[in-house]
Scaffold this motif. Structure first.
Motif, PDB file in Angstrom:
ATOM      1  N   LYS A  24       0.816  -1.310   0.059  1.00 18.88           N
ATOM      2  CA  LYS A  24      -0.002  -0.012  -0.015  1.00 18.88           C
ATOM      3  C   LYS A  24       1.070   1.117  -0.110  1.00 18.88           C
ATOM      4  CE  LYS A  24      -3.734   2.297   2.334  1.00 18.88           C
ATOM      5  NZ  LYS A  24      -4.503   2.256   3.523  1.00 18.88           N
ATOM      6  N   LYS A  25       1.810   1.300   0.702  1.00 16.44           N
ATOM      7  CA  LYS A  25       2.779   2.311   0.857  1.00 16.44           C
ATOM      8  C   LYS A  25       3.721   2.689  -0.398  1.00 16.44           C
ATOM      9  CE  LYS A  25       2.911   2.433   6.012  1.00 16.44           C
ATOM     10  NZ  LYS A  25       3.794   2.114   7.096  1.00 16.44           N
ATOM     11  N   SER A  26       3.715   1.564  -1.000  1.00 12.43           N
ATOM     12  CA  SER A  26       4.589   1.975  -2.403  1.00 12.43           C
ATOM     13  C   SER A  26       3.985   2.507  -3.487  1.00 12.43           C
ATOM     14  CB  SER A  26       4.925   0.317  -2.812  1.00 12.43           C
ATOM     15  OG  SER A  26       4.037  -0.146  -3.446  1.00 12.43           O
ATOM     16  N   GLY A  27       2.913   2.479  -3.384  1.00 13.90           N
ATOM     17  CA  GLY A  27       2.192   3.487  -4.151  1.00 13.90           C
ATOM     18  C   GLY A  27       1.904   3.118  -5.736  1.00 13.90           C
ATOM     19  N   ARG A  28       2.653   2.086  -6.009  1.00 14.76           N
ATOM     20  CA  ARG A  28       2.792   1.401  -7.450  1.00 14.76           C
ATOM     21  C   ARG A  28       1.682   0.734  -8.135  1.00 14.76           C
ATOM     22  NH1 ARG A  28       8.405  -1.221  -7.941  1.00 14.76           N
ATOM     23  NH2 ARG A  28       7.770  -2.055  -6.084  1.00 14.76           N
ATOM     24  N   ILE A  29       0.667   0.406  -6.906  1.00 13.05           N
ATOM     25  CA  ILE A  29      -0.627  -0.572  -7.502  1.00 13.05           C
ATOM     26  C   ILE A  29      -1.815   0.301  -7.911  1.00 13.05           C
ATOM     27  CG2 ILE A  29      -2.063  -2.067  -6.743  1.00 13.05           C
ATOM     28  CD1 ILE A  29       0.094  -2.965  -4.640  1.00 13.05           C
ATOM     29  N   GLU A  30      -2.199   0.094  -9.099  1.00 14.32           N
ATOM     30  CA  GLU A  30      -3.286   0.617  -9.736  1.00 14.32           C
ATOM     31  C   GLU A  30      -4.705   0.280  -8.899  1.00 14.32           C
ATOM     32  OE1 GLU A  30      -3.632   0.331 -13.832  1.00 14.32           O
ATOM     33  OE2 GLU A  30      -1.684   0.875 -14.258  1.00 14.32           O
ATOM     34  N   ILE A  31      -5.487   1.183  -8.505  1.00 17.40           N
ATOM     35  CA  ILE A  31      -6.610   0.678  -7.813  1.00 17.40           C
ATOM     36  C   ILE A  31      -7.962   1.133  -8.598  1.00 17.40           C
ATOM     37  CG2 ILE A  31      -8.144   0.985  -5.774  1.00 17.40           C
ATOM     38  CD1 ILE A  31      -5.522  -0.319  -5.199  1.00 17.40           C
ATOM     39  N   PRO A  32      -8.463  -0.005  -9.499  1.00 19.66           N
ATOM     40  CA  PRO A  32      -9.642   0.431 -10.317  1.00 19.66           C
ATOM     41  C   PRO A  32     -10.716   0.886  -9.696  1.00 19.66           C
ATOM     42  CG  PRO A  32      -9.466  -1.878 -10.227  1.00 19.66           C
ATOM     43  CD  PRO A  32      -8.341  -1.226  -9.284  1.00 19.66           C
ATOM     44  N   TRP A  53      -8.541  -4.334   1.591  1.00 20.64           N
ATOM     45  CA  TRP A  53      -9.001  -5.882   1.321  1.00 20.64           C
ATOM     46  C   TRP A  53      -7.786  -6.423   0.169  1.00 20.64           C
ATOM     47  CZ3 TRP A  53     -10.582  -8.150  -2.956  1.00 20.64           C
ATOM     48  CH2 TRP A  53     -11.562  -7.341  -3.875  1.00 20.64           C
ATOM     49  N   PHE A  54      -7.703  -5.346  -1.252  1.00 22.64           N
ATOM     50  CA  PHE A  54      -7.071  -5.821  -2.074  1.00 22.64           C
ATOM     51  C   PHE A  54      -5.780  -5.844  -1.895  1.00 22.64           C
ATOM     52  CE2 PHE A  54      -5.317  -4.897  -6.573  1.00 22.64           C
ATOM     53  CZ  PHE A  54      -5.774  -5.865  -7.235  1.00 22.64           C
ATOM     54  N   PHE A  55      -5.036  -5.108  -0.986  1.00 22.82           N
ATOM     55  CA  PHE A  55      -3.566  -5.044  -0.600  1.00 22.82           C
ATOM     56  C   PHE A  55      -3.290  -6.570   0.053  1.00 22.82           C
ATOM     57  CE2 PHE A  55      -4.483  -0.650  -1.000  1.00 22.82           C
ATOM     58  CZ  PHE A  55      -3.543  -0.242  -2.047  1.00 22.82           C
ATOM     59  N   TYR A  56      -4.249  -6.944   0.871  1.00 24.24           N
ATOM     60  CA  TYR A  56      -4.257  -7.942   1.709  1.00 24.24           C
ATOM     61  C   TYR A  56      -4.257  -9.300   0.660  1.00 24.24           C
ATOM     62  CZ  TYR A  56      -4.219  -5.818   6.170  1.00 24.24           C
ATOM     63  OH  TYR A  56      -4.063  -5.325   7.158  1.00 24.24           O
ATOM     64  N   ALA A 104      -5.394  -9.035  -9.934  1.00 19.66           N
ATOM     65  CA  ALA A 104      -4.300  -9.098  -8.969  1.00 19.66           C
ATOM     66  C   ALA A 104      -2.904  -9.704  -9.422  1.00 19.66           C
ATOM     67  CB  ALA A 104      -4.570  -9.899  -7.894  1.00 19.66           C
ATOM     68  N   LEU A 105      -3.102 -10.636 -10.408  1.00 15.79           N
ATOM     69  CA  LEU A 105      -2.089 -11.358 -10.681  1.00 15.79           C
ATOM     70  C   LEU A 105      -1.318 -10.427 -11.820  1.00 15.79           C
ATOM     71  CD1 LEU A 105      -2.991 -14.976 -11.378  1.00 15.79           C
ATOM     72  CD2 LEU A 105      -1.712 -14.250  -9.612  1.00 15.79           C
ATOM     73  N   GLN A 106      -2.121  -9.755 -12.624  1.00 16.89           N
ATOM     74  CA  GLN A 106      -1.339  -8.689 -13.545  1.00 16.89           C
ATOM     75  C   GLN A 106      -0.604  -7.694 -12.822  1.00 16.89           C
ATOM     76  OE1 GLN A 106      -4.838  -7.496 -15.649  1.00 16.89           O
ATOM     77  NE2 GLN A 106      -5.098  -9.369 -17.117  1.00 16.89           N
ATOM     78  N   GLN A 107      -1.409  -7.174 -11.812  1.00 12.50           N
ATOM     79  CA  GLN A 107      -0.614  -6.126 -10.986  1.00 12.50           C
ATOM     80  C   GLN A 107       0.775  -6.734 -10.365  1.00 12.50           C
ATOM     81  OE1 GLN A 107      -1.479  -2.843 -10.231  1.00 12.50           O
ATOM     82  NE2 GLN A 107      -2.721  -3.348 -12.169  1.00 12.50           N
ATOM     83  N   GLU A 109       2.588  -9.076 -11.579  1.00 10.91           N
ATOM     84  CA  GLU A 109       3.525  -9.084 -12.742  1.00 10.91           C
ATOM     85  C   GLU A 109       4.106  -7.701 -13.071  1.00 10.91           C
ATOM     86  OE1 GLU A 109       1.627 -11.345 -15.836  1.00 10.91           O
ATOM     87  OE2 GLU A 109       1.686 -13.034 -15.115  1.00 10.91           O
ATOM     88  N   LYS A 110       2.955  -6.916 -12.985  1.00 13.27           N
ATOM     89  CA  LYS A 110       3.772  -5.570 -13.142  1.00 13.27           C
ATOM     90  C   LYS A 110       4.868  -4.903 -12.300  1.00 13.27           C
ATOM     91  CE  LYS A 110       1.539  -1.503 -13.007  1.00 13.27           C
ATOM     92  NZ  LYS A 110       0.364  -0.349 -12.876  1.00 13.27           N
ATOM     93  N   LEU A 111       4.524  -5.138 -11.050  1.00 15.13           N
ATOM     94  CA  LEU A 111       5.427  -4.912 -10.098  1.00 15.13           C
ATOM     95  C   LEU A 111       6.712  -5.933 -10.050  1.00 15.13           C
ATOM     96  CD1 LEU A 111       3.117  -4.420  -6.920  1.00 15.13           C
ATOM     97  CD2 LEU A 111       4.371  -2.754  -8.322  1.00 15.13           C
ATOM     98  N   LYS A 112       6.735  -6.895 -10.900  1.00 14.59           N
ATOM     99  CA  LYS A 112       7.744  -7.947 -10.926  1.00 14.59           C
ATOM    100  C   LYS A 112       7.992  -8.592  -9.888  1.00 14.59           C
ATOM    101  CE  LYS A 112      10.228  -5.495 -14.635  1.00 14.59           C
ATOM    102  NZ  LYS A 112       9.884  -4.814 -15.165  1.00 14.59           N
ATOM    103  N   ILE A 113       6.822  -8.993  -9.054  1.00 19.87           N
ATOM    104  CA  ILE A 113       6.807  -9.854  -7.952  1.00 19.87           C
ATOM    105  C   ILE A 113       6.758 -11.254  -8.497  1.00 19.87           C
ATOM    106  CG2 ILE A 113       5.715 -10.465  -5.947  1.00 19.87           C
ATOM    107  CD1 ILE A 113       5.092  -7.572  -5.590  1.00 19.87           C
ATOM    108  N   ILE A 114       5.905 -11.594  -9.242  1.00 23.52           N
ATOM    109  CA  ILE A 114       5.917 -12.835 -10.102  1.00 23.52           C
ATOM    110  C   ILE A 114       6.107 -12.634 -11.377  1.00 23.52           C
ATOM    111  CG2 ILE A 114       4.050 -13.870  -8.263  1.00 23.52           C
ATOM    112  CD1 ILE A 114       1.999 -13.481 -10.366  1.00 23.52           C
ATOM    113  N   GLU A 115       6.519 -13.613 -12.319  1.00 21.13           N
ATOM    114  CA  GLU A 115       6.890 -13.715 -13.606  1.00 21.13           C
ATOM    115  C   GLU A 115       6.466 -15.208 -14.193  1.00 21.13           C
ATOM    116  OE1 GLU A 115      11.597 -14.875 -12.885  1.00 21.13           O
ATOM    117  OE2 GLU A 115      10.825 -12.881 -13.420  1.00 21.13           O
ATOM    118  N   LYS A 116       6.555 -15.217 -15.541  1.00 26.74           N
ATOM    119  CA  LYS A 116       5.930 -16.671 -15.991  1.00 26.74           C
ATOM    120  C   LYS A 116       7.210 -17.200 -16.474  1.00 26.74           C
ATOM    121  CE  LYS A 116       1.434 -15.628 -17.612  1.00 26.74           C
ATOM    122  NZ  LYS A 116       0.597 -15.664 -18.683  1.00 26.74           N
TER     123      LYS A 116
END
Length: 144
Positions: A24-32, A53-56, A104-107, A109-116
């Protein structure tokens, strides 16, 4: 000699709450805009009450990919699903919302926490794994 503390050795609830606050504090997550009114599954009556809840959910997904790799949206829908109450008929298990999990998975991947990987499975990135382990160490040192 003490063992290095990892995400596996920390209680899940504690790690997820700390990591959710970091996200949440990173501010790099888009909230629709639809996130405040959407239900998490057809078994729920209302949207989640917690505004964060979305951050959790993102933190819980990150932890799931840390512990077990190669999960798809279908498996995650089953895990996050619940029982649908149907009145006098027996309850039946229903999956959770796929849109929320895909977003959530797209977010992540965008943050490079998970990758394929080469096979198309989602796995946690090495940098994210190191970051999560470092945060787990900090949690242990702050508690004890």
């Amino acid at each position: 000699m003490t063992k290095k503390k990892t995400v596996r050795t920390i209680p899940a609830g504690l790690f997820i709450s700390v990591y959710a606050n970091f996200l949440k504090k990173s501010g790099r997550i888009e909230i629709p805009s639809w996130l405040n009114i959407v239900k998490t599954g057809i078994d729920k009556l209302h949207a989640p009450e917690n505004p964060n809840w979305f951050f959790y959910r993102l933190a819980a997904l990150s932890r799931k990919f840390y512990l077990n790799r190669g999960k798809g949206v279908g498996n995650l829908r089953k895990e996050y699903g619940g029982k649908k109450r149907r009145g006098s008929r027996p309850a039946k298990k229903v999956p959770s919302s796929g849109k929320i999990l895909r977003f959530a998975l797209q977010q992540l991947e965008k943050l490079k926490i998970i990758e394929k990987n080469q096979r198309g499975e989602r796995i946690i990135s090495k940098k994210a794994k190191q970051d999560m382990d470092n945060r787990a160490e900090k949690i242990v040192f702050s508690i004890f």
